[in-house]
Design a protein around this motif. Structure first.
Motif, PDB file in Angstrom:
ATOM      1  N   LYS A  59     -20.980  35.824  47.958  1.00 47.35           N
ATOM      2  CA  LYS A  59     -22.264  35.455  47.378  1.00 47.35           C
ATOM      3  C   LYS A  59     -22.434  36.199  46.054  1.00 47.35           C
ATOM      4  O   LYS A  59     -21.791  37.213  45.813  1.00 47.35           O
ATOM      5  CB  LYS A  59     -23.409  35.831  48.321  1.00 47.35           C
ATOM      6  N   TYR A  60     -23.306  35.665  45.227  1.00 50.07           N
ATOM      7  CA  TYR A  60     -23.673  36.404  44.017  1.00 50.07           C
ATOM      8  C   TYR A  60     -25.153  36.166  43.748  1.00 50.07           C
ATOM      9  O   TYR A  60     -25.722  35.160  44.140  1.00 50.07           O
ATOM     10  CB  TYR A  60     -22.822  35.991  42.814  1.00 50.07           C
TER      11      TYR A  60
ATOM     12  N   GLY B  87     -21.910  35.296  36.972  1.00 48.85           N
ATOM     13  CA  GLY B  87     -22.322  35.905  38.229  1.00 48.85           C
ATOM     14  C   GLY B  87     -21.186  36.149  39.198  1.00 48.85           C
ATOM     15  O   GLY B  87     -21.204  37.125  39.964  1.00 48.85           O
ATOM     16  N   LEU B  88     -20.181  35.278  39.173  1.00 55.31           N
ATOM     17  CA  LEU B  88     -19.073  35.346  40.128  1.00 55.31           C
ATOM     18  C   LEU B  88     -17.726  35.526  39.438  1.00 55.31           C
ATOM     19  O   LEU B  88     -16.864  36.226  39.966  1.00 55.31           O
ATOM     20  CB  LEU B  88     -19.052  34.066  40.967  1.00 55.31           C
ATOM     21  N   LEU B  89     -17.551  34.904  38.286  1.00 51.62           N
ATOM     22  CA  LEU B  89     -16.254  34.876  37.616  1.00 51.62           C
ATOM     23  C   LEU B  89     -16.301  35.741  36.352  1.00 51.62           C
ATOM     24  O   LEU B  89     -16.948  36.764  36.333  1.00 51.62           O
ATOM     25  CB  LEU B  89     -15.883  33.422  37.294  1.00 51.62           C
ATOM     26  N   GLY B  90     -15.570  35.348  35.332  1.00 49.00           N
ATOM     27  CA  GLY B  90     -15.610  36.046  34.064  1.00 49.00           C
ATOM     28  C   GLY B  90     -15.270  37.524  34.171  1.00 49.00           C
ATOM     29  O   GLY B  90     -14.548  37.956  35.071  1.00 49.00           O
ATOM     30  N   HIS B  91     -15.799  38.309  33.244  1.00 49.95           N
ATOM     31  CA  HIS B  91     -15.447  39.729  33.204  1.00 49.95           C
ATOM     32  C   HIS B  91     -15.958  40.471  34.430  1.00 49.95           C
ATOM     33  O   HIS B  91     -15.374  41.475  34.843  1.00 49.95           O
ATOM     34  CB  HIS B  91     -15.969  40.379  31.920  1.00 49.95           C
ATOM     35  N   ILE B  92     -17.023  39.959  35.066  1.00 55.13           N
ATOM     36  CA  ILE B  92     -17.557  40.604  36.260  1.00 55.13           C
ATOM     37  C   ILE B  92     -16.594  40.426  37.438  1.00 55.13           C
ATOM     38  O   ILE B  92     -16.192  41.387  38.100  1.00 55.13           O
ATOM     39  CB  ILE B  92     -18.941  40.018  36.609  1.00 55.13           C
ATOM     40  N   GLY B  93     -16.232  39.182  37.701  1.00 60.34           N
ATOM     41  CA  GLY B  93     -15.338  38.897  38.822  1.00 60.34           C
ATOM     42  C   GLY B  93     -13.961  39.518  38.639  1.00 60.34           C
ATOM     43  O   GLY B  93     -13.386  40.060  39.592  1.00 60.34           O
ATOM     44  N   LEU B  94     -13.421  39.452  37.415  1.00 57.34           N
ATOM     45  CA  LEU B  94     -12.104  40.029  37.161  1.00 57.34           C
ATOM     46  C   LEU B  94     -12.118  41.535  37.378  1.00 57.34           C
ATOM     47  O   LEU B  94     -11.172  42.105  37.946  1.00 57.34           O
ATOM     48  CB  LEU B  94     -11.660  39.722  35.726  1.00 57.34           C
ATOM     49  N   THR B  95     -13.177  42.189  36.941  1.00 54.09           N
ATOM     50  CA  THR B  95     -13.275  43.638  37.109  1.00 54.09           C
ATOM     51  C   THR B  95     -13.247  44.029  38.580  1.00 54.09           C
ATOM     52  O   THR B  95     -12.508  44.935  38.990  1.00 54.09           O
ATOM     53  CB  THR B  95     -14.557  44.157  36.445  1.00 54.09           C
ATOM     54  N   ALA B  96     -14.071  43.360  39.380  1.00 50.69           N
ATOM     55  CA  ALA B  96     -14.126  43.687  40.809  1.00 50.69           C
ATOM     56  C   ALA B  96     -12.809  43.357  41.504  1.00 50.69           C
ATOM     57  O   ALA B  96     -12.304  44.146  42.318  1.00 50.69           O
ATOM     58  CB  ALA B  96     -15.280  42.938  41.464  1.00 50.69           C
ATOM     59  N   TYR B  97     -12.250  42.198  41.191  1.00 47.54           N
ATOM     60  CA  TYR B  97     -11.041  41.736  41.891  1.00 47.54           C
ATOM     61  C   TYR B  97      -9.826  42.599  41.559  1.00 47.54           C
ATOM     62  O   TYR B  97      -9.164  43.138  42.460  1.00 47.54           O
ATOM     63  CB  TYR B  97     -10.770  40.275  41.532  1.00 47.54           C
ATOM     64  N   PHE B  98      -9.538  42.762  40.283  1.00 46.77           N
ATOM     65  CA  PHE B  98      -8.332  43.504  39.919  1.00 46.77           C
ATOM     66  C   PHE B  98      -8.518  45.007  40.092  1.00 46.77           C
ATOM     67  O   PHE B  98      -7.559  45.738  40.322  1.00 46.77           O
ATOM     68  CB  PHE B  98      -7.902  43.155  38.498  1.00 46.77           C
TER      69      PHE B  98
ATOM     70  N   GLN C  21     -17.881  42.626  48.727  1.00 48.88           N
ATOM     71  CA  GLN C  21     -17.453  41.424  49.441  1.00 48.88           C
ATOM     72  C   GLN C  21     -15.954  41.180  49.338  1.00 48.88           C
ATOM     73  O   GLN C  21     -15.330  40.699  50.285  1.00 48.88           O
ATOM     74  CB  GLN C  21     -18.218  40.223  48.897  1.00 48.88           C
ATOM     75  N   ILE C  22     -15.356  41.524  48.199  1.00 50.65           N
ATOM     76  CA  ILE C  22     -13.900  41.409  48.087  1.00 50.65           C
ATOM     77  C   ILE C  22     -13.236  42.348  49.085  1.00 50.65           C
ATOM     78  O   ILE C  22     -12.256  41.980  49.756  1.00 50.65           O
ATOM     79  CB  ILE C  22     -13.445  41.708  46.645  1.00 50.65           C
TER      80      ILE C  22
ATOM     81  N   LYS D 290      -9.290  32.657  43.728  1.00 49.98           N
ATOM     82  CA  LYS D 290      -9.642  33.374  44.948  1.00 49.98           C
ATOM     83  C   LYS D 290     -11.152  33.445  45.131  1.00 49.98           C
ATOM     84  O   LYS D 290     -11.694  33.180  46.211  1.00 49.98           O
ATOM     85  CB  LYS D 290      -9.061  34.790  44.900  1.00 49.98           C
ATOM     86  N   LEU D 291     -11.853  33.828  44.065  1.00 49.47           N
ATOM     87  CA  LEU D 291     -13.293  34.029  44.153  1.00 49.47           C
ATOM     88  C   LEU D 291     -14.024  32.723  44.452  1.00 49.47           C
ATOM     89  O   LEU D 291     -14.957  32.687  45.262  1.00 49.47           O
ATOM     90  CB  LEU D 291     -13.808  34.662  42.862  1.00 49.47           C
ATOM     91  N   ILE D 292     -13.608  31.645  43.803  1.00 52.67           N
ATOM     92  CA  ILE D 292     -14.250  30.342  44.057  1.00 52.67           C
ATOM     93  C   ILE D 292     -13.984  29.894  45.484  1.00 52.67           C
ATOM     94  O   ILE D 292     -14.890  29.401  46.176  1.00 52.67           O
ATOM     95  CB  ILE D 292     -13.758  29.299  43.042  1.00 52.67           C
ATOM     96  N   ALA D 293     -12.750  30.056  45.946  1.00 59.01           N
ATOM     97  CA  ALA D 293     -12.416  29.656  47.310  1.00 59.01           C
ATOM     98  C   ALA D 293     -13.242  30.433  48.329  1.00 59.01           C
ATOM     99  O   ALA D 293     -13.779  29.863  49.288  1.00 59.01           O
ATOM    100  CB  ALA D 293     -10.921  29.850  47.564  1.00 59.01           C
ATOM    101  N   TRP D 294     -13.366  31.741  48.136  1.00 61.59           N
ATOM    102  CA  TRP D 294     -14.175  32.549  49.051  1.00 61.59           C
ATOM    103  C   TRP D 294     -15.638  32.119  49.002  1.00 61.59           C
ATOM    104  O   TRP D 294     -16.315  32.043  50.034  1.00 61.59           O
ATOM    105  CB  TRP D 294     -14.058  34.025  48.685  1.00 61.59           C
ATOM    106  N   HIS D 295     -16.139  31.828  47.803  1.00 62.08           N
ATOM    107  CA  HIS D 295     -17.545  31.421  47.672  1.00 62.08           C
ATOM    108  C   HIS D 295     -17.794  30.096  48.380  1.00 62.08           C
ATOM    109  O   HIS D 295     -18.773  29.948  49.130  1.00 62.08           O
ATOM    110  CB  HIS D 295     -17.912  31.312  46.196  1.00 62.08           C
TER     111      HIS D 295
END
Length: 337
Positions: free
Chosen positions: A302-303, A126-137, A166-167, A291-296
């Motif tokens: 949120k996710y 929901g927050l990390l993995g391929h989903i989070g990496l895609t949004a972040y990078f 949110q990023i 980064k994502l965990i710290a922001w959460h």
């Protein structure tokens, strides 16, 4: 010795348009004995993504095409139950191409052992993995997003789009979210912090961009393509960047879609459009996760999970992605943690 019965969805036929349950076949088989270097994994969470539809086509993409009769490809999180490889031990939680099945038997080297995180296991999807990496990078590296710029996110109520919104806010951007339906738009504006929303079900996207981005668009995080992309192309600022994440409006097309008519504006505005795939950033996963965990944990990310229960629900869960029935990340809960 007792035997373990596996159940799996196999690709029975290639879709013409929207995928349906008829494109899959449910089969039950006995799990094979492990060979050296292999592990047996019990699937817990199955990620359902638009790319599942791409893998069903009779053509290679960034991965080889899935052959008819094979277990449907899918990214999963599971627990190792047996191992003949010293790299993984029973009890380890792993992620990889586990497929649409209850159990996966395969090489240990194809799986990644997940580190413990101060969040539920499902947060890896929901927050990390391929989903989070895609949004972040997609925003930080591909688009080079900067504070003070105007960001547009299409399919903004989806798994990747909602994180990109949110990023963008955490990077100091002004964010305009495009989604379909009053409830999704309310969620994006009131809970995720989008500065403005465009409901494409009630407002023409081009007109909505004129209303919400009167000075133009600096960055577009593009998930839809088609007319939505064309509308953004017509409203670019000088030096704009488009991070081309997906083209969900075209995945079920039965004939080639016409190309964008506003490419000339990309030229005149000296803009840049770049496609990207999350596989290019796997070696930097920890950077994004921190980064994502710290922001959460700080209450700034949120996710939302859209969970279907049981492996039998996987074909219907895939259909949600193309009808707009989901909000957030679509998951199938295959088994208990």
């Amino acid at each position: 010795m007792s035997t373990t019965i596996n159940a799996a969805w196999h690709l029975a036929s290639r879709p013409a348009g929207l995928p349906t349950a008829a494109n899959f076949a449910w089969r039950e088989t006995t799990l094979p004995e492990l060979a050296d270097g292999q592990v047996q994994v019990r699937n817990i969470w199955l990620s359902v993504d638009p790319t599942n539809r791409i893998w069903m086509n009779d053509a290679d993409s960034y991965l080889p095409k899935l052959e008819l009769g094979e277990v449907m490809r899918g990214i999963g999180i599971g627990r190792v139950e047996a191992s003949r490889d010293a790299a993984l031990q029973p009890g380890d939680i792993v992620q990889g191409m586990l497929g649409w099945q209850r159990y996966c038997v395969g090489p240990a080297k194809a799986l990644t052992r997940l580190p413990p995180i101060p969040l539920p296991l499902s947060a890896h999807f929901g927050l990390l993995g391929h989903i989070g990496l895609t949004a972040y990078f997609g925003l930080t590296d591909v688009a080079g997003a900067k504070a003070g710029e105007t960001l547009v996110v299409s399919a903004a109520a989806g798994a990747v789009g909602s994180l990109a919104v949110q990023i963008g806010k955490n990077l100091g951007m002004r964010v305009v979210a495009i989604a379909g339906g009053a409830e999704k738009c309310r969620w994006l504006r009131d809970e995720l912090g989008a500065d403005a929303v465009i409901d494409y079900k009630v407002e023409d996207v081009a007109a909505g961009l004129q209303r919400t981005c009167p000075e133009g668009v600096d960055v577009d995080f593009e998930n839809v393509g088609g007319r939505t992309l064309d509308a953004v192309l017509g409203n670019l600022k000088l030096g704009a960047r488009i991070a081309l994440c997906g083209l969900i409006s075209q995945y079920n097309a039965t004939a080639p879609e016409p190309g964008p008519s506003n490419l000339a504006h990309l030229l005149m505005q000296r803009g840049r459009m770049q496609g990207f795939i999350v596989l290019d950033y796997l070696d930097r996963a920890q950077e994004a996760a921190e980064k994502l965990i710290a922001w959460h944990l700080a209450g700034r990310m949120k996710y939302r999970l859209d969970i279907s229960d049981g492996l039998a629900s996987a074909p219907a869960a895939l259909g949600k992605l193309f009808t707009g029935a989901n909000t957030g990340k679509v998951l199938v809960k295959v088994g208990e943690e």
